[in-house]
Design a protein around this motif. Structure first.
Motif, PDB file in Angstrom:
ATOM      1  N   LEU A  27     -22.874   8.325 -16.759  1.00  0.00           N
ATOM      2  CA  LEU A  27     -21.852   8.411 -15.709  1.00  0.00           C
ATOM      3  C   LEU A  27     -20.547   7.765 -16.136  1.00  0.00           C
ATOM      4  N   SER A  28     -20.602   6.679 -16.926  1.00  0.00           N
ATOM      5  CA  SER A  28     -19.343   6.028 -17.315  1.00  0.00           C
ATOM      6  C   SER A  28     -18.554   6.908 -18.287  1.00  0.00           C
ATOM      7  N   GLY A  29     -19.228   7.528 -19.235  1.00  0.00           N
ATOM      8  CA  GLY A  29     -18.538   8.381 -20.204  1.00  0.00           C
ATOM      9  C   GLY A  29     -17.965   9.621 -19.529  1.00  0.00           C
ATOM     10  N   VAL A  45     -16.523  14.390 -25.085  1.00  0.00           N
ATOM     11  CA  VAL A  45     -17.679  13.510 -24.919  1.00  0.00           C
ATOM     12  C   VAL A  45     -18.742  13.884 -25.944  1.00  0.00           C
ATOM     13  N   TYR A  46     -19.254  12.888 -26.645  1.00  0.00           N
ATOM     14  CA  TYR A  46     -20.363  13.087 -27.592  1.00  0.00           C
ATOM     15  C   TYR A  46     -21.602  12.418 -27.033  1.00  0.00           C
ATOM     16  N   GLU A  47     -22.556  13.194 -26.542  1.00  0.00           N
ATOM     17  CA  GLU A  47     -23.793  12.626 -25.995  1.00  0.00           C
ATOM     18  C   GLU A  47     -24.917  12.829 -27.018  1.00  0.00           C
ATOM     19  N   ALA A  48     -25.664  11.752 -27.287  1.00  0.00           N
ATOM     20  CA  ALA A  48     -26.716  11.802 -28.308  1.00  0.00           C
ATOM     21  C   ALA A  48     -27.848  12.755 -27.923  1.00  0.00           C
ATOM     22  N   ARG A  49     -28.244  12.709 -26.662  1.00  0.00           N
ATOM     23  CA  ARG A  49     -29.424  13.464 -26.266  1.00  0.00           C
ATOM     24  C   ARG A  49     -29.067  14.906 -25.888  1.00  0.00           C
ATOM     25  N   GLY A  53     -26.288  12.420 -18.615  1.00  0.00           N
ATOM     26  CA  GLY A  53     -26.625  11.536 -17.488  1.00  0.00           C
ATOM     27  C   GLY A  53     -27.123  10.162 -17.896  1.00  0.00           C
ATOM     28  N   GLY A  54     -27.643   9.991 -19.109  1.00  0.00           N
ATOM     29  CA  GLY A  54     -28.140   8.660 -19.511  1.00  0.00           C
ATOM     30  C   GLY A  54     -29.206   8.183 -18.540  1.00  0.00           C
ATOM     31  N   LYS A  55     -28.929   7.087 -17.843  1.00  0.00           N
ATOM     32  CA  LYS A  55     -29.927   6.535 -16.919  1.00  0.00           C
ATOM     33  C   LYS A  55     -30.109   7.380 -15.658  1.00  0.00           C
ATOM     34  N   VAL A  56     -29.252   8.360 -15.424  1.00  0.00           N
ATOM     35  CA  VAL A  56     -29.513   9.284 -14.315  1.00  0.00           C
ATOM     36  C   VAL A  56     -29.981  10.647 -14.842  1.00  0.00           C
ATOM     37  N   GLY A  70     -34.814   7.741 -13.076  1.00  0.00           N
ATOM     38  CA  GLY A  70     -34.894   6.710 -12.042  1.00  0.00           C
ATOM     39  C   GLY A  70     -34.636   7.266 -10.660  1.00  0.00           C
ATOM     40  N   LEU A  71     -35.260   6.630  -9.683  1.00  0.00           N
ATOM     41  CA  LEU A  71     -34.949   6.904  -8.281  1.00  0.00           C
ATOM     42  C   LEU A  71     -33.567   6.324  -8.021  1.00  0.00           C
ATOM     43  N   HIS A  72     -32.637   7.127  -7.582  1.00  0.00           N
ATOM     44  CA  HIS A  72     -31.263   6.644  -7.431  1.00  0.00           C
ATOM     45  C   HIS A  72     -30.767   6.726  -5.995  1.00  0.00           C
ATOM     46  N   ILE A  73     -30.267   5.606  -5.531  1.00  0.00           N
ATOM     47  CA  ILE A  73     -29.751   5.505  -4.170  1.00  0.00           C
ATOM     48  C   ILE A  73     -28.249   5.273  -4.229  1.00  0.00           C
ATOM     49  N   PHE A  74     -27.516   6.024  -3.414  1.00  0.00           N
ATOM     50  CA  PHE A  74     -26.071   5.829  -3.291  1.00  0.00           C
ATOM     51  C   PHE A  74     -25.825   5.010  -2.032  1.00  0.00           C
ATOM     52  N   ALA A  77     -21.148   1.503   0.267  1.00  0.00           N
ATOM     53  CA  ALA A  77     -20.236   0.586  -0.428  1.00  0.00           C
ATOM     54  C   ALA A  77     -20.009   0.998  -1.883  1.00  0.00           C
ATOM     55  N   TYR A  78     -19.953   2.289  -2.161  1.00  0.00           N
ATOM     56  CA  TYR A  78     -19.642   2.792  -3.508  1.00  0.00           C
ATOM     57  C   TYR A  78     -18.339   3.606  -3.439  1.00  0.00           C
ATOM     58  N   PRO A  79     -17.196   2.934  -3.236  1.00  0.00           N
ATOM     59  CA  PRO A  79     -15.964   3.689  -2.981  1.00  0.00           C
ATOM     60  C   PRO A  79     -15.555   4.629  -4.117  1.00  0.00           C
ATOM     61  N   PRO A 254     -25.441  12.607 -31.583  1.00  0.00           N
ATOM     62  CA  PRO A 254     -25.450  11.144 -31.706  1.00  0.00           C
ATOM     63  C   PRO A 254     -24.428  10.643 -32.727  1.00  0.00           C
ATOM     64  N   ILE A 255     -23.689   9.618 -32.335  1.00  0.00           N
ATOM     65  CA  ILE A 255     -22.755   8.976 -33.271  1.00  0.00           C
ATOM     66  C   ILE A 255     -23.562   7.938 -34.061  1.00  0.00           C
ATOM     67  N   SER A 256     -23.475   7.991 -35.382  1.00  0.00           N
ATOM     68  CA  SER A 256     -24.271   7.012 -36.133  1.00  0.00           C
ATOM     69  C   SER A 256     -23.446   5.853 -36.656  1.00  0.00           C
ATOM     70  N   GLY A 452     -18.903   1.520 -19.575  1.00  0.00           N
ATOM     71  CA  GLY A 452     -20.324   1.241 -19.377  1.00  0.00           C
ATOM     72  C   GLY A 452     -20.503   0.320 -18.188  1.00  0.00           C
ATOM     73  N   ASP A 453     -21.638   0.449 -17.510  1.00  0.00           N
ATOM     74  CA  ASP A 453     -21.836  -0.326 -16.271  1.00  0.00           C
ATOM     75  C   ASP A 453     -21.823  -1.830 -16.498  1.00  0.00           C
ATOM     76  N   PHE A 454     -22.090  -2.287 -17.724  1.00  0.00           N
ATOM     77  CA  PHE A 454     -22.133  -3.723 -18.033  1.00  0.00           C
ATOM     78  C   PHE A 454     -20.740  -4.315 -18.209  1.00  0.00           C
ATOM     79  N   GLY A 461     -24.460  -3.699 -12.653  1.00  0.00           N
ATOM     80  CA  GLY A 461     -24.887  -2.510 -13.378  1.00  0.00           C
ATOM     81  C   GLY A 461     -25.412  -1.515 -12.352  1.00  0.00           C
ATOM     82  N   SER A 462     -24.670  -0.451 -12.114  1.00  0.00           N
ATOM     83  CA  SER A 462     -25.029   0.511 -11.065  1.00  0.00           C
ATOM     84  C   SER A 462     -24.252   1.791 -11.327  1.00  0.00           C
ATOM     85  N   MET A 463     -24.554   2.822 -10.559  1.00  0.00           N
ATOM     86  CA  MET A 463     -23.793   4.063 -10.720  1.00  0.00           C
ATOM     87  C   MET A 463     -22.326   3.832 -10.371  1.00  0.00           C
ATOM     88  N   GLU A 464     -22.073   3.057  -9.305  1.00  0.00           N
ATOM     89  CA  GLU A 464     -20.689   2.758  -8.922  1.00  0.00           C
ATOM     90  C   GLU A 464     -20.006   1.967 -10.044  1.00  0.00           C
TER      91      GLU A 464
HETATM   92  P1  FAD Z   1     -26.020   5.173 -19.470  1.00  0.00           P
HETATM   93  O1  FAD Z   1     -26.423   5.947 -18.287  1.00  0.00           O
HETATM   94  O2  FAD Z   1     -27.049   4.405 -20.176  1.00  0.00           O
HETATM   95  O3  FAD Z   1     -25.294   6.181 -20.470  1.00  0.00           O
HETATM   96  C1  FAD Z   1     -25.124   5.914 -21.835  1.00  0.00           C
HETATM   97  C2  FAD Z   1     -25.213   7.209 -22.604  1.00  0.00           C
HETATM   98  O4  FAD Z   1     -24.872   6.968 -23.973  1.00  0.00           O
HETATM   99  C3  FAD Z   1     -26.613   7.799 -22.600  1.00  0.00           C
HETATM  100  O5  FAD Z   1     -26.553   9.123 -22.153  1.00  0.00           O
HETATM  101  C4  FAD Z   1     -27.049   7.692 -24.054  1.00  0.00           C
HETATM  102  O6  FAD Z   1     -27.919   8.725 -24.461  1.00  0.00           O
HETATM  103  C5  FAD Z   1     -25.707   7.782 -24.768  1.00  0.00           C
HETATM  104  N1  FAD Z   1     -25.718   7.236 -26.135  1.00  0.00           N
HETATM  105  C6  FAD Z   1     -26.328   6.109 -26.569  1.00  0.00           C
HETATM  106  N2  FAD Z   1     -26.129   5.946 -27.883  1.00  0.00           N
HETATM  107  C7  FAD Z   1     -25.367   6.980 -28.307  1.00  0.00           C
HETATM  108  C8  FAD Z   1     -24.829   7.360 -29.572  1.00  0.00           C
HETATM  109  N3  FAD Z   1     -25.032   6.631 -30.669  1.00  0.00           N
HETATM  110  N4  FAD Z   1     -24.087   8.499 -29.640  1.00  0.00           N
HETATM  111  C9  FAD Z   1     -23.866   9.251 -28.535  1.00  0.00           C
HETATM  112  N5  FAD Z   1     -24.354   8.930 -27.306  1.00  0.00           N
HETATM  113  C10 FAD Z   1     -25.094   7.807 -27.192  1.00  0.00           C
HETATM  114  N6  FAD Z   1     -27.903   2.514  -9.914  1.00  0.00           N
HETATM  115  C11 FAD Z   1     -27.525   2.635  -8.619  1.00  0.00           C
HETATM  116  O7  FAD Z   1     -26.344   2.573  -8.320  1.00  0.00           O
HETATM  117  N7  FAD Z   1     -28.461   2.873  -7.643  1.00  0.00           N
HETATM  118  C12 FAD Z   1     -29.790   2.987  -7.913  1.00  0.00           C
HETATM  119  O8  FAD Z   1     -30.604   3.204  -7.011  1.00  0.00           O
HETATM  120  C13 FAD Z   1     -30.213   2.843  -9.265  1.00  0.00           C
HETATM  121  N8  FAD Z   1     -31.517   2.951  -9.589  1.00  0.00           N
HETATM  122  C14 FAD Z   1     -31.887   2.930 -10.906  1.00  0.00           C
HETATM  123  C15 FAD Z   1     -33.244   3.130 -11.228  1.00  0.00           C
HETATM  124  C16 FAD Z   1     -33.649   3.140 -12.551  1.00  0.00           C
HETATM  125  C17 FAD Z   1     -35.104   3.314 -12.862  1.00  0.00           C
HETATM  126  C18 FAD Z   1     -32.676   2.964 -13.587  1.00  0.00           C
HETATM  127  C19 FAD Z   1     -33.091   2.998 -15.031  1.00  0.00           C
HETATM  128  C20 FAD Z   1     -31.347   2.757 -13.272  1.00  0.00           C
HETATM  129  C21 FAD Z   1     -30.933   2.720 -11.928  1.00  0.00           C
HETATM  130  N9  FAD Z   1     -29.588   2.511 -11.575  1.00  0.00           N
HETATM  131  C22 FAD Z   1     -29.204   2.608 -10.261  1.00  0.00           C
HETATM  132  C23 FAD Z   1     -28.563   2.138 -12.579  1.00  0.00           C
HETATM  133  C24 FAD Z   1     -27.698   3.312 -13.034  1.00  0.00           C
HETATM  134  O9  FAD Z   1     -28.509   4.384 -13.417  1.00  0.00           O
HETATM  135  C25 FAD Z   1     -26.845   2.879 -14.232  1.00  0.00           C
HETATM  136  O10 FAD Z   1     -26.144   1.708 -13.912  1.00  0.00           O
HETATM  137  C26 FAD Z   1     -25.808   3.914 -14.683  1.00  0.00           C
HETATM  138  O11 FAD Z   1     -26.330   5.216 -14.654  1.00  0.00           O
HETATM  139  C27 FAD Z   1     -25.342   3.564 -16.093  1.00  0.00           C
HETATM  140  O12 FAD Z   1     -24.396   4.473 -16.588  1.00  0.00           O
HETATM  141  P2  FAD Z   1     -23.688   4.219 -18.006  1.00  0.00           P
HETATM  142  O13 FAD Z   1     -22.825   5.374 -18.277  1.00  0.00           O
HETATM  143  O14 FAD Z   1     -23.069   2.874 -18.014  1.00  0.00           O
HETATM  144  O15 FAD Z   1     -24.880   4.121 -19.074  1.00  0.00           O
END
Ligand code: FAD
Length: 506
Positions: A27-29, A45-49, A53-56, A70-74, A77-79, A254-256, A452-454, A461-464
């Motif tokens: 979601l961040s990318g 955007v270069y996605e490895a997989r 969606g990554g974590k979604v 993951g089960l994801h709840i919105f 308070a996610y403006p 994937p970027i190496s 990135g969410d961090f 760390g969340s979708m918002e």
């Molecule tokens: P990621 O989603 O991790 O995306 C990073 C992407 O980078 C991935 O697609 C990965 O494949 C890619 N990548 C990694 N390395 C490389 C590379 N070398 N080259 C190219 N691509 C690469 N949040 C909520 O708000 N509500 C919820 O209810 C909730 N429930 C959750 C439940 C679970 C089980 C989990 C795991 C998470 C949950 N979250 C929830 C958190 C939320 O999913 C994450 O905070 C958010 O999706 C993170 O997005 P991101 O873009 O920061 O990272």
């Protein structure tokens, strides 16, 4: 505020179009690419997989059923997320549930209790009402004893919360004389839901951050489910938005490595796993923190901005989906199971349009804590699927005593299929004192930005958090392109700056 920030991208169409390479299609990318496209830049955007969606992310099994990470709840308070849905014109894909929080009663199998937020009552009175009118979980005395800890947050707001980041939940409760039962009744459930961990490992700022949003916004704690799998329902509209504006979203790329120019440490180019080279004007990392750490080029590894990443680490979590042969009696919304292994769950056959069924339930459950390090009784993430499902079913017997397990009539509902998805490193672990190590999106490298969410933003760390972080990263690039001055990278904490780096993992 969220809409205002968005408008700045469309309003300030760039004079200097930049080609931006974004590593990661979570979601961040995707959000970063979306806003860069709005500002007139070319985002790739270069996605490895093979899936976005990554974590979604989610994918279909041989029966065509969606398996989710993951089960994801919105939340209300996610403006930035809500604003994104509006901009993509997909608001109707959010299925809002009745405004309440439902908890399983610990001593009464099969019984649930809810904190019901009254409609049309402003915050924080709707929350006060919800807490005061629920008489099943906390006594009036216990509720009153919560006030000294929560009052400073109401008065001082975010600055009070930030100061509590060094305290664990237990330390905070002791400091403010909160009765232990509040932990058992509420905070354990919140810790497991928000950070997949038990509260003794958790920073109090996590609980307070969530509560503060709920206290300040009338709809803050109202929950919504997206109406189907996230790659189709949320990622795809972003892909269309980006490609319609000249960008690209590539999967299976994937970027190496990140190669740097020796003279000024700036990024020279990226190298893909297949050896091909990616050149751009600006580069964004939108990878999870655990992966960024491994990809930091050698010449950057002594820079404090990158060294602070060693203080952040993803937390393990497991997501389960269990299909039954009958329809269970369940609520239309999220439930806190309040059991040792499970956290929140929902019957997706009721809660989500795409997974709807009148005749059979599909429970989606978050299994947490998942390892001993975060409070589990054993290393569940290394256990077999069968063991994990069996353990979950034992807890489900307590939640559905008349419908699941040996005491239910005719042997109860039968499992027809189940899936186990492990994420060994998910959102960063919010142990006490982590906030100060979250890197700003702007980095000391002139053509490299971190999303990135961090990364530093006011959400956990969340979708918002992921969407906002991608948006801030896009703003840094767009401001630089327009010759506007930026804030500069956030100052790195002295404990990192004063350490010469010896013994610190790059
Ligand atoms: P990621 O989603 O991790 O995306 C990073 C992407 O980078 C991935 O697609 C990965 O494949 C890619 N990548 C990694 N390395 C490389 C590379 N070398 N080259 C190219 N691509 C690469 N949040 C909520 O708000 N509500 C919820 O209810 C909730 N429930 C959750 C439940 C679970 C089980 C989990 C795991 C998470 C949950 N979250 C929830 C958190 C939320 O999913 C994450 O905070 C958010 O999706 C993170 O997005 P991101 O873009 O920061 O990272």
């Amino acid at each position: 505020e969220a809409a205002e920030m968005s408008q700045q991208f469309t309003a300030s169409k760039t004079k200097q179009k930049k080609k931006v390479a974004i590593i990661g299609g979570g979601l961040s990318g995707l959000a970063c690419a979306k806003y860069l496209s709005d500002a007139g830049h070319e985002a790739i955007v270069y996605e490895a997989r093979d899936v976005l969606g990554g974590k979604v992310s989610a994918w279909q099994d041989k029966d065509g059923d969606w398996i989710e990470t993951g089960l994801h709840i919105f939340f209300g308070a996610y403006p930035n997320m809500m604003n994104l849905f509006e901009e993509l014109n997909i608001e109707e894909r959010l299925q809002w549930k009745e405004h309440q929080m439902t908890f399983a009663m610990q001593e009464l199998p099969g019984k649930f209790t809810s904190f019901k937020f009254p409609p049309n009552v402003p915050a924080p009175f709707n929350m006060a009402w919800a807490i005061l009118t629920n008489t099943e979980m906390l006594t009036l005395e216990e509720k009153i004893r919560m006030v000294p800890g929560l009052a400073p947050m109401l008065i001082e707001g975010q600055s009070f919360i930030d100061k509590q980041d060094e305290l664990s939940v237990a330390e905070f409760m002791q400091k403010y004389g909160m009765p232990k039962r509040i932990n058992e009744e509420i905070f354990i459930a919140m810790g497991k839901a928000l950070d997949f961990t038990d509260p003794d490992k958790l920073s109090m700022s996590v609980i307070l951050t969530a509560m503060n949003r709920f206290i300040n916004e009338a709809d803050g704690s109202q929950t919504a489910f997206i109406d189907g799998n996230q790659p189709d329902r949320l990622c795809q509209p972003m892909v269309e938005h980006i490609t319609a504006r000249g960008g690209q979203v590539l999967t299976g790329k994937p970027i190496s490595s990140i190669e740097v120019n020796p003279n000024d440490n700036s990024v020279k180019h990226l190298i893909l796993a297949d050896g091909s080279i990616v050149e751009a004007d600006m580069y964004v990392s939108a990878m999870p923190v655990d992966i960024v750490k491994r990809l930091i080029p050698k010449p950057w590894s002594t820079i404090p901005y990158f060294r602070q990443l060693s203080e952040l680490e993803g937390i393990p979590v497991i997501n389960l989906q269990i299909w039954f042969d009958t329809k269970l009696t369940s609520t239309d919304g999220l439930c806190f199971s309040r059991s040792p292994l499970l956290s929140v769950y929902a019957d997706m056959s009721t809660c989500c349009e795409e997974y709807a069924s009148e005749t059979a339930s599909m429970l989606e459950l978050v299994f947490a804590p998942a390892t001993e390090a975060v409070g589990a009784d054993r290393n569940w993430i290394a256990s077999s699927d069968e063991e994990i499902i069996e353990a979950a079913l034992i807890e489900l017997q307590r939640l559905f005593p008349t419908e699941i397990g040996p005491n239910a009539p005719d042997g109860g509902a039968q499992v027809t299929k189940s899936t186990v998805v492990r994420t060994p490193r998910s959102v960063y672990a919010t142990t006490p004192g982590r906030n100060k190590f979250r890197p700003s999106q702007e980095s000391p490298i002139s053509n490299f930005v971190m999303a990135g969410d961090f990364a530093a933003q006011k959400y956990l760390g969340s979708m918002e958090g992921a969407v906002l972080s991608g948006k801030i990263a896009a703003a840094v690039i767009s401001d630089k392109a327009n010759g506007k001055s930026t804030n500069g990278p956030r100052e790195v904490h002295s404990s990192i700056r004063n350490n010469n780096g010896e013994g610190i993992e790059p």
